[in-house]
Design a protein around this motif. Structure first.
Motif, PDB file in Angstrom:
ATOM      1  N   LEU A 169       8.507   6.300 -10.695  1.00 43.47           N
ATOM      2  CA  LEU A 169       8.170   6.264  -9.270  1.00 43.47           C
ATOM      3  C   LEU A 169       9.422   6.173  -8.400  1.00 43.47           C
ATOM      4  CD1 LEU A 169       5.068   3.908  -8.914  1.00 43.47           C
ATOM      5  CD2 LEU A 169       5.237   6.300  -8.206  1.00 43.47           C
ATOM      6  N   CYS A 170       9.341   6.765  -7.238  1.00 47.19           N
ATOM      7  CA  CYS A 170      10.448   6.695  -6.282  1.00 47.19           C
ATOM      8  C   CYS A 170       9.856   6.423  -4.897  1.00 47.19           C
ATOM      9  CB  CYS A 170      11.233   8.000  -6.285  1.00 47.19           C
ATOM     10  SG  CYS A 170      12.695   7.968  -5.232  1.00 47.19           S
ATOM     11  N   PRO A 171      10.202   5.297  -4.271  1.00 45.32           N
ATOM     12  CA  PRO A 171      11.113   4.252  -4.760  1.00 45.32           C
ATOM     13  C   PRO A 171      10.554   3.587  -6.025  1.00 45.32           C
ATOM     14  CG  PRO A 171      10.641   3.990  -2.409  1.00 45.32           C
ATOM     15  CD  PRO A 171       9.685   4.998  -2.926  1.00 45.32           C
ATOM     16  N   GLU A 172      11.443   3.144  -6.876  1.00 47.81           N
ATOM     17  CA  GLU A 172      11.027   2.592  -8.147  1.00 47.81           C
ATOM     18  C   GLU A 172      10.421   1.205  -7.973  1.00 47.81           C
ATOM     19  OE1 GLU A 172      15.340   0.692  -9.495  1.00 47.81           O
ATOM     20  OE2 GLU A 172      14.569   2.500 -10.450  1.00 47.81           O
ATOM     21  N   LEU A 173       9.616   0.819  -8.967  1.00 44.06           N
ATOM     22  CA  LEU A 173       9.025  -0.508  -8.962  1.00 44.06           C
ATOM     23  C   LEU A 173      10.092  -1.556  -9.258  1.00 44.06           C
ATOM     24  CD1 LEU A 173       5.758   0.239 -10.989  1.00 44.06           C
ATOM     25  CD2 LEU A 173       5.971  -0.020  -8.521  1.00 44.06           C
ATOM     26  N   THR A 174       9.922  -2.738  -8.696  1.00 48.06           N
ATOM     27  CA  THR A 174      10.866  -3.834  -8.890  1.00 48.06           C
ATOM     28  C   THR A 174      10.131  -5.005  -9.529  1.00 48.06           C
ATOM     29  OG1 THR A 174      10.430  -4.939  -6.779  1.00 48.06           O
ATOM     30  CG2 THR A 174      12.012  -3.093  -6.766  1.00 48.06           C
ATOM     31  N   PRO A 175      10.863  -6.019  -9.985  1.00 49.25           N
ATOM     32  CA  PRO A 175      10.201  -7.196 -10.559  1.00 49.25           C
ATOM     33  C   PRO A 175       9.263  -7.888  -9.580  1.00 49.25           C
ATOM     34  CG  PRO A 175      12.504  -7.154 -11.195  1.00 49.25           C
ATOM     35  CD  PRO A 175      12.319  -6.054 -10.200  1.00 49.25           C
ATOM     36  N   ASP A 176       9.465  -7.680  -8.293  1.00 52.57           N
ATOM     37  CA  ASP A 176       8.627  -8.326  -7.279  1.00 52.57           C
ATOM     38  C   ASP A 176       7.487  -7.446  -6.785  1.00 52.57           C
ATOM     39  OD1 ASP A 176      10.248 -10.629  -7.309  1.00 52.57           O
ATOM     40  OD2 ASP A 176      11.676  -9.683  -5.922  1.00 52.57           O
ATOM     41  N   SER A 177       7.333  -6.250  -7.346  1.00 52.50           N
ATOM     42  CA  SER A 177       6.272  -5.340  -6.898  1.00 52.50           C
ATOM     43  C   SER A 177       4.898  -5.938  -7.215  1.00 52.50           C
ATOM     44  CB  SER A 177       6.411  -3.985  -7.577  1.00 52.50           C
ATOM     45  OG  SER A 177       7.616  -3.346  -7.201  1.00 52.50           O
ATOM     46  N   LYS A 178       3.965  -5.762  -6.274  1.00 48.79           N
ATOM     47  CA  LYS A 178       2.607  -6.272  -6.431  1.00 48.79           C
ATOM     48  C   LYS A 178       1.612  -5.104  -6.416  1.00 48.79           C
ATOM     49  CE  LYS A 178       4.150 -10.500  -6.194  1.00 48.79           C
ATOM     50  NZ  LYS A 178       4.267 -11.296  -7.446  1.00 48.79           N
ATOM     51  N   TRP A 179       0.533  -5.270  -7.172  1.00 49.28           N
ATOM     52  CA  TRP A 179      -0.478  -4.220  -7.246  1.00 49.28           C
ATOM     53  C   TRP A 179      -1.091  -3.937  -5.876  1.00 49.28           C
ATOM     54  CZ3 TRP A 179      -2.212  -0.405 -10.175  1.00 49.28           C
ATOM     55  CH2 TRP A 179      -3.476   0.124  -9.892  1.00 49.28           C
ATOM     56  N   ASP A 180      -1.397  -4.983  -5.133  1.00 50.27           N
ATOM     57  CA  ASP A 180      -2.055  -4.807  -3.832  1.00 50.27           C
ATOM     58  C   ASP A 180      -1.222  -3.974  -2.861  1.00 50.27           C
ATOM     59  OD1 ASP A 180      -4.180  -6.271  -4.725  1.00 50.27           O
ATOM     60  OD2 ASP A 180      -3.489  -8.163  -3.877  1.00 50.27           O
ATOM     61  N   LYS A 236      -5.683   9.105 -11.638  1.00 55.53           N
ATOM     62  CA  LYS A 236      -7.040   9.621 -11.482  1.00 55.53           C
ATOM     63  C   LYS A 236      -7.717   9.909 -12.814  1.00 55.53           C
ATOM     64  CE  LYS A 236      -5.869  11.611  -6.980  1.00 55.53           C
ATOM     65  NZ  LYS A 236      -5.679  12.831  -6.180  1.00 55.53           N
ATOM     66  N   ALA A 237      -6.948  10.003 -13.887  1.00 60.10           N
ATOM     67  CA  ALA A 237      -7.532  10.270 -15.205  1.00 60.10           C
ATOM     68  C   ALA A 237      -8.024   9.005 -15.885  1.00 60.10           C
ATOM     69  CB  ALA A 237      -6.501  10.966 -16.096  1.00 60.10           C
ATOM     70  N   LEU A 238      -7.814   7.831 -15.248  1.00 57.70           N
ATOM     71  CA  LEU A 238      -8.171   6.549 -15.848  1.00 57.70           C
ATOM     72  C   LEU A 238      -8.979   5.718 -14.866  1.00 57.70           C
ATOM     73  CD1 LEU A 238      -4.638   5.856 -17.298  1.00 57.70           C
ATOM     74  CD2 LEU A 238      -6.663   6.299 -18.696  1.00 57.70           C
ATOM     75  N   ASP A 239      -9.548   4.615 -15.355  1.00 58.39           N
ATOM     76  CA  ASP A 239     -10.238   3.704 -14.455  1.00 58.39           C
ATOM     77  C   ASP A 239      -9.250   2.684 -13.899  1.00 58.39           C
ATOM     78  OD1 ASP A 239     -10.534   0.971 -16.095  1.00 58.39           O
ATOM     79  OD2 ASP A 239     -10.902   2.646 -17.462  1.00 58.39           O
ATOM     80  N   GLU A 240      -9.599   2.058 -12.789  1.00 58.69           N
ATOM     81  CA  GLU A 240      -8.660   1.189 -12.084  1.00 58.69           C
ATOM     82  C   GLU A 240      -8.241  -0.015 -12.923  1.00 58.69           C
ATOM     83  OE1 GLU A 240      -8.259  -1.434  -7.942  1.00 58.69           O
ATOM     84  OE2 GLU A 240      -9.982  -0.121  -8.263  1.00 58.69           O
ATOM     85  N   ASN A 241      -9.172  -0.606 -13.662  1.00 59.22           N
ATOM     86  CA  ASN A 241      -8.831  -1.784 -14.462  1.00 59.22           C
ATOM     87  C   ASN A 241      -7.764  -1.462 -15.502  1.00 59.22           C
ATOM     88  OD1 ASN A 241     -10.641  -3.439 -13.107  1.00 59.22           O
ATOM     89  ND2 ASN A 241     -12.324  -3.006 -14.515  1.00 59.22           N
ATOM     90  N   ALA A 242      -7.911  -0.312 -16.158  1.00 60.23           N
ATOM     91  CA  ALA A 242      -6.923   0.089 -17.164  1.00 60.23           C
ATOM     92  C   ALA A 242      -5.568   0.330 -16.508  1.00 60.23           C
ATOM     93  CB  ALA A 242      -7.388   1.341 -17.896  1.00 60.23           C
ATOM     94  N   CYS A 243      -5.586   0.958 -15.318  1.00 57.28           N
ATOM     95  CA  CYS A 243      -4.330   1.223 -14.611  1.00 57.28           C
ATOM     96  C   CYS A 243      -3.652  -0.074 -14.185  1.00 57.28           C
ATOM     97  CB  CYS A 243      -4.598   2.095 -13.382  1.00 57.28           C
ATOM     98  SG  CYS A 243      -5.058   3.797 -13.776  1.00 57.28           S
ATOM     99  N   ARG A 244      -4.435  -1.029 -13.753  1.00 57.61           N
ATOM    100  CA  ARG A 244      -3.841  -2.288 -13.318  1.00 57.61           C
ATOM    101  C   ARG A 244      -3.230  -3.048 -14.491  1.00 57.61           C
ATOM    102  NH1 ARG A 244      -6.129  -6.343  -8.701  1.00 57.61           N
ATOM    103  NH2 ARG A 244      -4.349  -7.766  -8.712  1.00 57.61           N
ATOM    104  N   GLU A 245      -3.871  -2.990 -15.646  1.00 62.46           N
ATOM    105  CA  GLU A 245      -3.302  -3.632 -16.833  1.00 62.46           C
ATOM    106  C   GLU A 245      -1.953  -3.013 -17.191  1.00 62.46           C
ATOM    107  OE1 GLU A 245      -6.047  -3.522 -20.035  1.00 62.46           O
ATOM    108  OE2 GLU A 245      -7.547  -4.786 -19.037  1.00 62.46           O
ATOM    109  N   VAL A 246      -1.880  -1.684 -17.117  1.00 59.79           N
ATOM    110  CA  VAL A 246      -0.618  -0.999 -17.413  1.00 59.79           C
ATOM    111  C   VAL A 246       0.434  -1.368 -16.371  1.00 59.79           C
ATOM    112  CG1 VAL A 246       0.523   1.241 -17.607  1.00 59.79           C
ATOM    113  CG2 VAL A 246      -1.744   0.904 -18.596  1.00 59.79           C
ATOM    114  N   PHE A 247       0.026  -1.426 -15.107  1.00 62.85           N
ATOM    115  CA  PHE A 247       0.951  -1.809 -14.030  1.00 62.85           C
ATOM    116  C   PHE A 247       1.522  -3.208 -14.300  1.00 62.85           C
ATOM    117  CE2 PHE A 247       1.693  -4.103 -10.066  1.00 62.85           C
ATOM    118  CZ  PHE A 247       2.544  -3.257  -9.391  1.00 62.85           C
ATOM    119  N   ASP A 248       0.674  -4.154 -14.652  1.00 66.95           N
ATOM    120  CA  ASP A 248       1.140  -5.514 -14.944  1.00 66.95           C
ATOM    121  C   ASP A 248       2.127  -5.522 -16.106  1.00 66.95           C
ATOM    122  OD1 ASP A 248      -0.432  -6.491 -12.908  1.00 66.95           O
ATOM    123  OD2 ASP A 248      -2.101  -7.075 -14.206  1.00 66.95           O
TER     124      ASP A 248
END
Length: 198
Positions: free
Chosen positions: A106-117, A130-142
């Motif tokens: 991602l650009c700008p790239e994610l940082t240690p302080d990035s939040k999902w919201d 869009k190929a996944l459900d939101e819960n799965a995406c949030r787990e990967v984001f975390d």
């Protein structure tokens, strides 16, 4: 039977078993072909009576063989469902990996302080999201944020360790400090002498 040539009772028994096995195999293949032709979908929980009713209407199968044939059909269904589940899981894992790598890019790239919201708005526009459900995406984001924090912490520790291991850095700081002090002293001394001469 003594003294007569030919098959032994044991050989005759296994010949009969093999013949019966071939007969039931052919009947099962006949039933499977009929199921495909008439769009009869067999599942693990398809009732035995329902299969028997279909077989009687569309095939010539010995009723005494139906127990065994039905059991073989159920085993095939279980194996097919397990293979389908494994194929789906592999596909989902590939989608999750693709989404994870896209987060790192991602650009700008994610940082240690990035939040999902705060990041979900731009992340939700990604094709990988869009190929996944939101819960799965949030787990990967975390997971990505946790990994980013670990990298940042390791980089900070490594940087601190290098400064501690380098004797030149401390000596350079001392020389720099002492040099500035001596220059200041010399400048002050020269000024005082000049003033006294004048």
């Amino acid at each position: 039977m003594l003294g007569q040539s030919g098959s032994t009772p044991q050989e005759m028994f296994w010949d009969a078993i093999e013949e019966l096995s071939d007969e039931m195999y052919n009947e099962r293949k006949q039933l499977e072909s009929a199921m495909r032709s008439h769009n009869f979908h067999m599942h693990v929980d398809t009732a035995f009576d329902k299969v028997c009713e279909f077989a009687q209407s569309h095939c010539k199968i010995d009723a005494k063989h139906m127990d065994y044939i039905y059991e073989q059909l159920v085993i095939k269904c279980k194996r097919r469902e397990e293979e389908d589940d494994e194929r789906k899981q592999r596909h989902k894992r590939r989608l999750l990996d693709t989404f994870k790598y896209a987060l790192y890019d991602l650009c700008p790239e994610l940082t240690p302080d990035s939040k999902w919201d705060t990041e979900c708005a731009r992340i939700s526009r990604m094709a990988e999201y869009k190929a996944l459900d939101e819960n799965a995406c949030r787990e990967v984001f975390d997971q990505v944020i946790e990994r980013t924090k670990e990298r940042a912490e390791r980089k900070r520790r490594d940087s601190g360790s290098k400064r501690e291991r380098s004797p030149d850095a401390g000596a350079a700081d001392k020389r720099s400090k002492h040099g500035v002090d001596k220059c200041e002293d010399r400048g002050s001394s020269d000024l005082e002498e000049g003033e006294m001469v004048g």
